[in-house]
Design a protein around this motif. Structure first.
Motif, mmCIF file in Angstrom:
data_model
loop_
_atom_site.group_PDB
_atom_site.id
_atom_site.type_symbol
_atom_site.label_atom_id
_atom_site.label_comp_id
_atom_site.label_asym_id
_atom_site.label_seq_id
_atom_site.Cartn_x
_atom_site.Cartn_y
_atom_site.Cartn_z
ATOM 1 N N LEU A 6 0.859 -1.193 0.000
ATOM 2 C CA LEU A 6 0.000 0.000 0.000
ATOM 3 C C LEU A 6 0.887 1.232 0.000
ATOM 4 O O LEU A 6 1.761 1.372 0.845
ATOM 5 N N LYS A 7 0.641 2.111 -0.992
ATOM 6 C CA LYS A 7 1.391 3.376 -1.069
ATOM 7 C C LYS A 7 0.401 4.522 -0.863
ATOM 8 O O LYS A 7 -0.637 4.577 -1.514
ATOM 9 N N MET A 8 0.740 5.460 0.049
ATOM 10 C CA MET A 8 -0.083 6.652 0.298
ATOM 11 C C MET A 8 0.791 7.880 0.086
ATOM 12 O O MET A 8 1.872 7.984 0.685
ATOM 13 N N VAL A 9 0.324 8.809 -0.734
ATOM 14 C CA VAL A 9 1.078 10.031 -1.015
ATOM 15 C C VAL A 9 0.178 11.225 -0.713
ATOM 16 O O VAL A 9 -0.918 11.337 -1.282
ATOM 17 N N LYS A 80 -2.071 3.940 -3.924
ATOM 18 C CA LYS A 80 -1.802 2.827 -4.849
ATOM 19 C C LYS A 80 -1.808 1.528 -4.037
ATOM 20 O O LYS A 80 -1.070 1.397 -3.057
ATOM 21 N N LEU A 81 -2.658 0.594 -4.435
ATOM 22 C CA LEU A 81 -2.805 -0.686 -3.727
ATOM 23 C C LEU A 81 -2.508 -1.826 -4.687
ATOM 24 O O LEU A 81 -3.094 -1.896 -5.770
ATOM 25 N N GLU A 82 -1.590 -2.701 -4.294
ATOM 26 C CA GLU A 82 -1.348 -3.948 -5.027
ATOM 27 C C GLU A 82 -1.902 -5.087 -4.178
ATOM 28 O O GLU A 82 -1.591 -5.177 -2.982
ATOM 29 N N PHE A 83 -2.736 -5.946 -4.773
ATOM 30 C CA PHE A 83 -3.281 -7.062 -4.016
ATOM 31 C C PHE A 83 -3.424 -8.278 -4.926
ATOM 32 O O PHE A 83 -3.391 -8.170 -6.158
ATOM 33 N N ILE A 84 -3.569 -9.424 -4.301
ATOM 34 C CA ILE A 84 -3.747 -10.670 -5.046
ATOM 35 C C ILE A 84 -5.090 -11.261 -4.660
ATOM 36 O O ILE A 84 -5.494 -11.212 -3.493
ATOM 37 N N HIS A 85 -5.806 -11.764 -5.662
ATOM 38 C CA HIS A 85 -7.136 -12.325 -5.422
ATOM 39 C C HIS A 85 -7.343 -13.509 -6.362
ATOM 40 O O HIS A 85 -7.266 -13.362 -7.583
ATOM 41 N N LYS A 86 -7.578 -14.686 -5.760
ATOM 42 C CA LYS A 86 -7.766 -15.920 -6.529
ATOM 43 C C LYS A 86 -6.605 -16.160 -7.504
ATOM 44 O O LYS A 86 -6.793 -16.572 -8.636
ATOM 45 N N GLY A 87 -5.363 -15.846 -7.023
ATOM 46 C CA GLY A 87 -4.173 -16.117 -7.811
ATOM 47 C C GLY A 87 -3.829 -15.055 -8.833
ATOM 48 O O GLY A 87 -2.818 -15.183 -9.530
ATOM 49 N N VAL A 88 -4.632 -14.000 -8.953
ATOM 50 C CA VAL A 88 -4.389 -12.936 -9.933
ATOM 51 C C VAL A 88 -3.916 -11.688 -9.192
ATOM 52 O O VAL A 88 -4.488 -11.302 -8.180
ATOM 53 N N LYS A 89 -2.878 -11.042 -9.737
ATOM 54 C CA LYS A 89 -2.342 -9.827 -9.127
ATOM 55 C C LYS A 89 -3.015 -8.606 -9.753
ATOM 56 O O LYS A 89 -3.173 -8.532 -10.969
ATOM 57 N N TYR A 90 -3.382 -7.631 -8.918
ATOM 58 C CA TYR A 90 -4.054 -6.412 -9.369
ATOM 59 C C TYR A 90 -3.266 -5.197 -8.905
ATOM 60 O O TYR A 90 -2.764 -5.179 -7.769
ATOM 61 N N GLU A 91 -3.135 -4.200 -9.770
ATOM 62 C CA GLU A 91 -2.519 -2.917 -9.418
ATOM 63 C C GLU A 91 -3.587 -1.839 -9.530
ATOM 64 O O GLU A 91 -4.120 -1.597 -10.617
ATOM 65 N N ALA A 115 -9.079 7.222 -11.312
ATOM 66 C CA ALA A 115 -8.693 5.879 -10.861
ATOM 67 C C ALA A 115 -8.266 5.040 -12.048
ATOM 68 O O ALA A 115 -8.709 5.286 -13.188
ATOM 69 N N SER A 116 -7.405 4.040 -11.798
ATOM 70 C CA SER A 116 -6.989 3.095 -12.834
ATOM 71 C C SER A 116 -6.757 1.732 -12.186
ATOM 72 O O SER A 116 -6.344 1.647 -11.028
ATOM 73 N N LEU A 117 -7.021 0.670 -12.948
ATOM 74 C CA LEU A 117 -6.859 -0.713 -12.475
ATOM 75 C C LEU A 117 -6.197 -1.523 -13.573
ATOM 76 O O LEU A 117 -6.659 -1.515 -14.723
ATOM 77 N N ILE A 118 -5.095 -2.205 -13.239
ATOM 78 C CA ILE A 118 -4.352 -3.007 -14.222
ATOM 79 C C ILE A 118 -4.285 -4.436 -13.700
ATOM 80 O O ILE A 118 -3.873 -4.669 -12.559
ATOM 81 N N TYR A 119 -4.683 -5.405 -14.532
ATOM 82 C CA TYR A 119 -4.505 -6.819 -14.209
ATOM 83 C C TYR A 119 -4.586 -7.640 -15.485
ATOM 84 O O TYR A 119 -5.287 -7.280 -16.418
ATOM 85 N N LEU A 120 -3.828 -8.718 -15.492
ATOM 86 C CA LEU A 120 -3.712 -9.559 -16.694
ATOM 87 C C LEU A 120 -3.384 -8.664 -17.883
ATOM 88 O O LEU A 120 -2.395 -7.964 -17.880
ATOM 89 N N ASP A 121 -4.226 -8.633 -18.929
ATOM 90 C CA ASP A 121 -3.990 -7.768 -20.083
ATOM 91 C C ASP A 121 -5.020 -6.657 -20.166
ATOM 92 O O ASP A 121 -5.261 -6.088 -21.223
ATOM 93 N N LYS A 122 -5.651 -6.333 -19.012
ATOM 94 C CA LYS A 122 -6.699 -5.311 -19.000
ATOM 95 C C LYS A 122 -6.204 -4.044 -18.317
ATOM 96 O O LYS A 122 -5.417 -4.102 -17.368
ATOM 97 N N VAL A 123 -6.704 -2.900 -18.799
ATOM 98 C CA VAL A 123 -6.475 -1.602 -18.163
ATOM 99 C C VAL A 123 -7.829 -0.907 -18.052
ATOM 100 O O VAL A 123 -8.453 -0.603 -19.069
#
Length: 938
Positions: A6-9, A80-91, A115-123
């Motif tokens: 977790l990043k807080m600015v 900025k939060l990086e987390f893992i859910h059901k084996g998939v990493k999300y930014e 806001a923005s969300l990146i995971y697998l090949d999706k943005v």
């Protein structure tokens, strides 16, 4: 969902970038978030909840308050939060909307959130889009997430006291019970649709009956009798209709015969009238025949003139006009050439002086180069001074940071001393309590031992074997004293003594630990005086011009850099030559550049003007030469064309030009003559043809009087109108009744089928939606959810019973106060002290927290077994433990520890000292006048 980092600015109390690495906690177990009040502990939960859903973890905080008051104007606020859910990493990155000072000028400007969300090949981008995507990924909205995974400060009761409808929404997501809700809704919808269809059929029947045209009274008849009556009426109307149609056909034949006779008489009379009219027109036309012949002669002569003379005349005239135009052009060109020659002579003198101006420009360039070389030294010195000022600022910032660390250590030492004094007092109280318990236990134990002989003797009879000596004679039995004590009472006193002894040992260890920490920190601060350090901070702060991040700088390195910069500036100043200032030197450079540019501009203007006037002179001379040559050629051609023109009109018999011009007509007059002749010839031809045709039609014919035929036709038409009106009325009635009869017959059958289906759908809908009369109300979905709820309650009671020492149990409410109330997801509590059920809201604050925590842990257990798209790998608990006594706190921690063993990460915010001692993994939040910082302790 399990957080990675977790990043807080510029977020909340955090001025600079704060990064928390959750992987240090081994992705499981309990970690504690602790620190001073207001330091920003809850802000960590706010940041996670804001990143996922754009809202705070608690309802008393809004996202408009996320912007840090410590942040610089040019620093962006985001999480900025990086987390893992059901084996998939999300930014995931999200920034709130906030107001900040304008970087230029006065006032404030609005910074929009994003806001923005990146995971697998999706943005995914956009605040709303990212929130919706997070809801789909986690299977929970913000409210459900806070009830299941994040028990926020002041809101832990919401899960426990949620209304049945709110619990139904939560369970629908968790256990994927949408299908049961959809079935209930679908059955209700089908029932309502079928009811509406049945009512519409009734309306349609009444509407159709109202539109029947029938003489009989049908007010009290049913549909079946009405159908029979309409059928008989339609048969009678069909017979009457055939009779009217037969009469109509006879009248139509009579009318057609009369019409034919009238048409025949009209044709004969018309032909006779037309023949007389055509004969009269032909005689009138023949009177103009002489005039037409004269026009024909003139037309032929003008055709010859137009074909043989006019083209030659036009060619001769065009050449003459061209010669006149070109002579005028020569005159105008000569005037222009005279003016150009005068300007050319003047500009030629200036053109020959260009070389001297180029020499002047080269001299100025050499002078400019010397001046610019001297200016470079000034720029280098200014740059070194700016760098020196920056490093002076960094040096003072580093000194302030060092001094602040020392001040914080003094503050920490004071707090530890306060805790130490409190702990010493607690140790004294516990020691006194232990001595009292020990004294009482020893006395009671001795009294218990002394009573054993009396207890044994009290049960012996003469002849019984004594368990001590084996004798069967008991001449002197021991007597049982009145104040004897039972073994279970002595055992309980022993258990209390042992428990008190453990608490005394734990308190002693803590006192010893704090004493060592005080000694260590006092030794570390021995060489410092707090007042001197604070005065040094004030002096350094007065020299600071800008606050920047100095984490990557070292004090000694910065000091060496400052000495180096001062030496460089001194050396550069020594190399300077000349007494002028930098401003004077820059003014000389500007003047020199302006002089060069002025000379070059003069050269360009002279060159352009000379080249332009020279080109103009050459162009005009070339034009004059070309035009004179063209005039000579045109004059020779003009003589030949004139001879051809004279020959042409003489050849047609005209002695002079005037003779043929007298015959020549204007084009408009000639066209008019041709049109008149053609029209005359066409009219004569048409009239003669028409007269010949009409002579064949009127042969042996005379005029006929048609009034009697017309009267007979009118009488027949009136009779026909009466018949058609009668036919229309009968036909309209018959068609209307046939149409209604067919629709009624169809609806009659459809109505019976719909009524049967309506009864079936009504029963199904009432059953699925909990609306059966005389029975408790429970919907189909909530019936299914109640089975999951029962399992949750069983799992929750394992903790709740343990935490309340078996006093309380949670149960699902199975009976309602009113038969109209719906059941399924309501809670009650059983008090084993009274054996009665009571409302969940009757629990105290501490008991409510235990129940809420137990229910949340129970939900986590059941989700692992029935994960309908929802996986709970993390749980956050903010406060609530302060309302528990020591034993309840110990039980709550034990329950949470068991849950964390199941690969779960659990974060707790608390000030409770027992939690600090029991939990090794900590996030320590420290506040200062420059914002809060975070330290991870493992």
């Amino acid at each position: 969902m399990k957080p990675i980092s977790l990043k807080m600015v510029a977020f909340g109390p955090y001025k600079d970038e704060i990064v928390i690495d959750f992987t240090k906690f081994d992705n499981s177990g309990i970690f504690l978030i602790t620190g001073d009040t207001g330091s920003g502990k809850t802000t960590i939960f706010d940041a996670i909840c804001f990143a996922l859903y754009g809202v705070a973890s608690g309802s008393n905080r809004t996202k408009t308050s996320f912007r840090s008051d410590f942040a610089k104007d040019d620093c962006k606020t985001y999480v900025k939060l990086e987390f893992i859910h059901k084996g998939v990493k999300y930014e995931l990155e999200r920034s709130p909307s906030y107001m900040r000072k304008k970087l230029r000028g006065e006032g404030f400007t609005q910074v929009s959130g994003d806001a923005s969300l990146i995971y697998l090949d999706k943005v995914i981008t956009g605040d709303v889009n990212v929130t919706n995507e997070c809801i789909d990924i986690l299977g929970m909205n913000a409210s459900q997430f806070k009830q299941i995974s994040m028990i926020a400060q002041g809101e832990f009761l919401k899960l426990l006291l949620a209304k049945p409808g709110e619990r139904a929404d939560i369970f629908r997501k968790i256990f994927d019970t949408y299908i049961y809700k959809n079935i209930s809704d679908l059955l209700k919808k089908k029932y309502l649709n079928k009811k509406r269809e049945y009512e519409d059929l009734g309306i349609s029947v009444n509407s159709l009956i109202d539109n029947l045209i029938i003489d009989d009274d049908i007010t009290n008849l049913n549909i079946k009798d009405i159908l029979l009556l309409v059928c008989d009426s339609n048969k009678e109307d069909e017979l009457f209709l055939k009779k009217i149609e037969s009469n109509k056909e006879k009248i139509l034949k009579d009318i057609q015969q009369v019409i034919n006779d009238i048409d025949k008489a009209k044709t004969i009379n018309s032909n006779l009238d037309q023949y007389n009219d055509v004969s009269k027109k032909l005689e009138e036309k023949l009177v103009d025949e002489k005039i037409v012949l004269e026009k024909k002669s003139l037309i032929e002569k003008n055709k010859m003139i137009k074909e043989l003379i006019i083209p030659l005349f036009d060619g001769f005239k065009n050449i003459k006009d061209t010669i006149i135009f070109k002579k005028g052009t020569i005159k105008e060109t000569n005037k222009k050439l005279k003016i150009v020659n005068e300007n050319y002579n003047e500009l030629k003198i200036n053109y020959e002086g260009i070389s001297k101006k180029q020499d002047d420009a080269n001299s100025k360039r050499i002078e400019l180069e010397k001046l610019e070389n001297r200016l470079v030294l000034y720029d280098e010195i200014d740059k070194l001074k700016e760098e020196l000022e920056e490093y002076d600022n960094i040096y003072n910032l580093l000194l302030v940071d060092n001094y602040n660390v020392i001040i914080n250590k003094f503050n920490e030492l004071d707090k530890i001393k306060i805790d130490y004094n409190k702990l010493c007092l607690l140790f004294k109280n516990k020691k006194d309590n232990y001595n009292n318990l020990s004294f009482k236990y020893n006395n009671d134990y001795n009294r218990f031992i002394s009573c054993q002989a009396g207890i044994i003797a009290n049960g012996l009879k003469e002849g019984d074997i004594c368990p001590v000596c084996g004798s069967t004679n008991h001449p002197r039995l021991a007597k049982l004293e009145d104040n004897y004590i039972k073994k279970e009472d002595v055992d309980k006193e022993y258990d209390d003594l042992i428990k008190c002894q453990k608490e005394l040992e734990m308190t002693s260890n803590k006192v010893s630990s704090l004493k060592k920490e005080i000694d260590y920190k006092s030794l570390e601060l021995k060489e410092y005086d707090l007042d001197d350090v604070k005065n040094s901070v004030k002096k350094c702060k007065s020299k600071i011009k800008e606050f920047i991040n100095v984490d990557n700088y070292k004090l000694d390195d910065v000091k060496d850099k400052i000495n180096y910069l001062k030496a460089s500036i001194k050396s550069k100043c020594t190399d300077m030559k000349g007494d002028e200032s930098k401003e004077e030197l820059m003014l000389k450079i500007t003047n020199c550049k302006n002089s060069i540019e002025s000379i070059l501009t003069d050269i360009r203007i002279i060159n352009n003007n000379y080249e332009k006037i020279n080109n103009e002179k050459i162009k005009l001379e070339s034009i004059l030469e070309t035009i004179n040559k063209e005039i000579k050629e045109l004059e020779s051609e003009s003589i030949l064309k004139e001879k051809e023109y004279i020959t042409s009109y003489k050849k047609l018999g005209y002695g002079s030009e005037d003779e043929y011009l007298d015959v020549k007509l204007d084009d408009d007059v000639l066209d008019s003559y041709i049109e008149d002749v053609n029209r005359y010839d066409n009219d004569i031809l048409e009239l003669r043809k028409e007269k010949q045709v009409l002579e064949d039609f009127i042969k042996d014919k005379k005029y006929i009087i048609i009034d009697e035929y017309v009267k007979k036709r009118d009488d027949l038409n009136k009779l026909l109108e009466d018949v058609e009106l009668s036919l229309k009325n009968v036909n309209s009635k018959l068609n209307n009744n046939i149409m209604i009869y067919n629709k009624l017959k169809k609806i009659y059958k459809q109505n019976e089928e719909t009524e049967n289906e309506l009864s079936i759908y009504e029963d199904l809908s009432n059953t699925a939606n909990g609306n059966i009369r005389g029975k408790n109300k429970i919907e189909f979905e909530q019936y299914v959810q109640s089975s999951y709820f029962d399992k949750m309650i069983i799992s929750a009671n394992k903790r709740f019973s343990y935490m309340t020492e078996s006093r309380y149990l949670l149960v699902r409410k199975t009976e309602s106060n009113k038969i109209s109330d719906k059941l399924g997801l309501e809670l009650e509590v059983i008090d084993n002290y009274t054996g009665k059920k009571r409302d969940i809201t009757s629990l105290s604050g501490g008991e409510s927290f235990k129940a809420s925590l137990s229910l949340a842990l129970g939900i986590s257990d059941i989700i692992q077994c029935y994960a309908g798209g929802v996986v709970v790998d993390v749980m956050f608990i903010d406060e609530g433990f302060g309302s528990l006594d020591n034993e309840s706190l110990e039980n709550a921690i034990s329950a949470i520890l068991k849950l964390s063993d199941n690969n779960k990460l659990i974060g707790i915010i608390s000030h409770v000292n027992e939690l600090k001692d029991r939990i090794d993994k900590k996030i320590i939040v420290k506040k200062s006048n420059q914002g809060s910082i975070v330290d991870v302790v493992l």
